[in-house]
Design a protein around this motif. Structure first.
Motif, short mmCIF file in Angstrom:
data_model
loop_
_atom_site.label_atom_id
_atom_site.label_comp_id
_atom_site.label_asym_id
_atom_site.label_seq_id
_atom_site.Cartn_x
_atom_site.Cartn_y
_atom_site.Cartn_z
N GLN A 14 -32.52 17.91 25.20
CA GLN A 14 -32.21 18.03 24.08
C GLN A 14 -32.15 16.81 23.46
O GLN A 14 -32.69 16.32 22.41
N GLN B 176 -37.33 24.54 17.42
CA GLN B 176 -36.89 25.14 16.18
C GLN B 176 -35.60 24.41 15.94
O GLN B 176 -35.38 24.01 14.81
N GLU B 177 -34.54 24.45 16.73
CA GLU B 177 -33.50 23.91 16.59
C GLU B 177 -33.58 22.56 16.23
O GLU B 177 -32.52 21.94 15.37
N LYS C 4 -34.91 21.74 12.91
CA LYS C 4 -33.65 22.37 11.90
C LYS C 4 -32.73 21.11 11.70
O LYS C 4 -32.19 20.76 10.74
N ASN C 5 -32.32 20.55 12.75
CA ASN C 5 -31.07 19.27 12.87
C ASN C 5 -31.90 18.16 12.46
O ASN C 5 -31.17 17.43 11.89
N GLU D 282 -35.73 22.80 7.79
CA GLU D 282 -35.22 24.18 7.88
C GLU D 282 -36.50 25.09 7.68
O GLU D 282 -36.48 26.09 8.29
#
Length: 273
Positions: A58, A100-101, A104-105, A109
């Motif tokens: 990540q 998706q995370e 968003k980060n 969003e």
């Protein structure tokens, strides 16, 4: 500067999941010679949708996406994470959630787009239809906007549409091969039967091949290797843009009927005999 409104029509927008795009060319972000080369190509293409592979690490994914984002006008760009490298539906689902995370980060969003790839075949990189369908069903139930990469299979394309996919993305030929539209007959059927945008993905190696896909009635084209591996990537990106515009304009204009015999283009009345 080419006036695309005059070429393609005033209101000829690509609509995916109620989101409107002016450009019908999507670009991948892998394989470029440098980050600057990628950015210059993105600018030259005037594309609006960029697809970025989500890796299992990540932190490195966020770093690479962050580097790509810097210096680009994100008022006119839409980031689409993809599940490249996943061999099973379960892996693709996990990576889709990770994507998706990350999105968003990075501040996007309201972006639910995910390009779904399930590819167990390491040699030809052909997608797994059943795995793609299973993953799509689950992710759509979790409010993802799914754009699935598939073989040019008209039955699977319709099944994915009925499942709720926002597009279908049949391959023209194997990823990175540059072979063009080797599945022409099936792609025609998919376009004819589809009620969602059909994006030709994989195998496009030249602007003429992109134009051919658009002339068939495809809603768009996704290119990566043809641009990234060109001698001059930004110049090829611009050429791809023009190929997509030309093909779309030709489709909208309506192609002449193909005849088995010649037809004179000059009047035959008044000829000297």
């Amino acid at each position: 500067m080419l006036n695309t409104k005059l070429v393609t029509g005033q209101n000829d927008s690509l609509i995916i999941a109620n989101k409107q795009f002016k450009s019908r060319l999507m670009l991948g972000t892998g394989k470029y010679k440098s980050l600057d080369d990628a950015k210059q190509s993105i600018l030259a293409s005037e594309c609006e949708i960029l697809t970025v592979a989500v890796r299992r690490a990540q932190s490195s994914t966020i770093q690479s996406m962050g580097s790509l984002i810097t210096g680009l006008d994100w008022a006119n760009l839409w980031l689409m994470p993809n599940t490249a490298g996943c061999q099973t539906a379960q892996e693709a689902i996990r990576v889709a959630f990770l994507g998706q995370e990350i999105v968003k980060n990075l501040g996007f969003e309201d972006n639910k787009f995910t390009k779904l790839e399930v590819i167990p075949d390491p040699k030809y990189l052909l997608p797994d239809g059943l795995g793609t369908l299973l993953a799509a069903e689950y992710l759509i139930s979790k409010d993802f906007t799914i754009l699935p990469y598939i073989n040019a299979d008209p039955i699977l394309a319709k099944q994915l549409e009925m499942t709720g996919c926002a597009t279908v993305m049949p391959l023209g030929s194997p990823i990175g091969s540059g072979q063009g539209l080797q599945n022409l007959a099936n792609i025609k059927i998919i376009i004819e039967n589809s009620n969602v945008p059909v994006i030709v993905d994989a195998g496009i190696g030249s602007p003429s091949q992109a134009a051919q896909a658009m002339e068939l009635g495809a809603a768009g084209v996704l290119a990566n290797t043809a641009v990234a591996k060109a001698r001059n990537s930004p110049q090829m990106a611009e050429a791809m843009k023009l190929g997509v515009i030309a093909g779309r304009a030709a489709y909208n204009a309506g192609q002449m009927k193909v005849n088995s015999t010649a037809s004179p283009s000059s009047p035959t009345l008044g000829l000297v005999t």
